[in-house]
Design a protein around this motif. Structure first.
Motif, short mmCIF file in Angstrom:
data_model
loop_
_atom_site.label_atom_id
_atom_site.label_comp_id
_atom_site.label_asym_id
_atom_site.label_seq_id
_atom_site.Cartn_x
_atom_site.Cartn_y
_atom_site.Cartn_z
N LEU A 18 0.80 -1.19 -0.22
CA LEU A 18 0.15 -0.09 -0.02
C LEU A 18 0.68 1.16 -0.14
CD1 LEU A 18 -2.70 -0.83 2.67
CD2 LEU A 18 -2.87 -1.08 0.14
N ARG A 19 0.37 2.20 -0.76
CA ARG A 19 1.22 3.54 -0.77
C ARG A 19 0.45 4.69 -0.24
NH1 ARG A 19 4.11 0.36 -3.45
NH2 ARG A 19 5.68 0.98 -5.20
N THR A 20 0.82 5.53 0.64
CA THR A 20 0.32 6.82 0.92
C THR A 20 -0.04 7.65 0.08
OG1 THR A 20 2.20 7.91 1.72
CG2 THR A 20 1.18 6.37 3.50
N ARG B 8 -10.41 4.49 -6.31
CA ARG B 8 -11.19 4.46 -4.63
C ARG B 8 -10.12 3.97 -3.73
NH1 ARG B 8 -13.56 8.30 -5.25
NH2 ARG B 8 -15.50 8.36 -6.29
N PRO B 9 -9.29 4.77 -3.13
CA PRO B 9 -8.00 4.11 -2.25
C PRO B 9 -9.02 3.83 -0.96
CG PRO B 9 -8.12 6.64 -2.27
CD PRO B 9 -8.91 6.12 -3.34
N LEU B 10 -8.11 2.91 -0.20
CA LEU B 10 -8.43 2.56 1.17
C LEU B 10 -8.68 4.10 1.95
CD1 LEU B 10 -6.71 -0.95 1.73
CD2 LEU B 10 -8.93 -0.40 1.02
N TYR C 156 -4.95 5.08 1.38
CA TYR C 156 -3.91 4.16 1.09
C TYR C 156 -4.19 3.67 -0.06
CZ TYR C 156 -2.27 4.59 5.96
OH TYR C 156 -1.90 4.87 7.20
N TYR C 157 -3.34 3.77 -1.18
CA TYR C 157 -3.66 3.36 -2.34
C TYR C 157 -2.88 1.84 -2.67
CZ TYR C 157 -4.56 8.07 -3.47
OH TYR C 157 -5.19 9.30 -3.42
N ALA D 3 -1.69 1.90 -10.27
CA ALA D 3 -1.18 1.81 -11.83
C ALA D 3 -2.35 3.13 -12.50
CB ALA D 3 -1.79 0.28 -12.08
N LEU D 4 -3.71 2.86 -11.71
CA LEU D 4 -4.69 3.75 -12.43
C LEU D 4 -4.27 5.31 -12.58
CD1 LEU D 4 -7.32 4.57 -13.69
CD2 LEU D 4 -8.41 4.37 -11.45
#
Length: 121
Positions: free
Chosen positions: A11-13, A39-41, A49-50, A56-57
């Motif tokens: 996950l990325r911030t 729609r990130p978390l 969190y992506y 990718a999107l």
């Protein structure tokens, strides 16, 4: 942490992703309002969190806007057309590479792109 690379599926911030693509965080938040596919978390405190598919999107949206001259509306139309062609293939039971479905799907996407470009001009 300079030099610390995350695994591909990690996950990325929003800060990490914004830095990676060279855009400010508010641009990513804006894109979330314009692209329903993104729609990130979200966690406590509205922290984003992506996931790998979100990353990718975002990279794709950034590339289309920055390198290919698309407008926000043009990218929206492109993504909607691609979603429509995937849904049509799924409904027909045809997947890319099976029974020639990939050629019809590519033609549909190409035609949708051409229409979107004409409308943007």
């Amino acid at each position: 942490m300079p030099g610390a690379e995350k695994a591909a599926g990690a996950l990325r911030t929003i800060g990490e992703l914004a830095q990676e693509i060279g855009r400010p965080q508010h641009i990513l938040r804006y894109w979330e309002t314009r692209f329903p596919q993104l729609r990130p978390l979200t966690r406590a405190g509205n922290r984003r969190y992506y996931r790998a598919e979100d990353v990718a999107l975002v990279r794709r949206i950034h590339d289309l806007l920055s390198n290919h001259g698309y407008t926000i509306r043009g990218v929206q139309k492109l993504l909607a057309a691609e979603k429509g062609s995937r849904a049509a293939r799924a409904a027909a039971g045809t997947s890319p590479g099976v029974g020639g479905g990939d050629k019809r799907g590519l033609k549909t996407v190409r035609d949708s792109l051409a229409r979107a470009l004409d409308e943007d001009s």
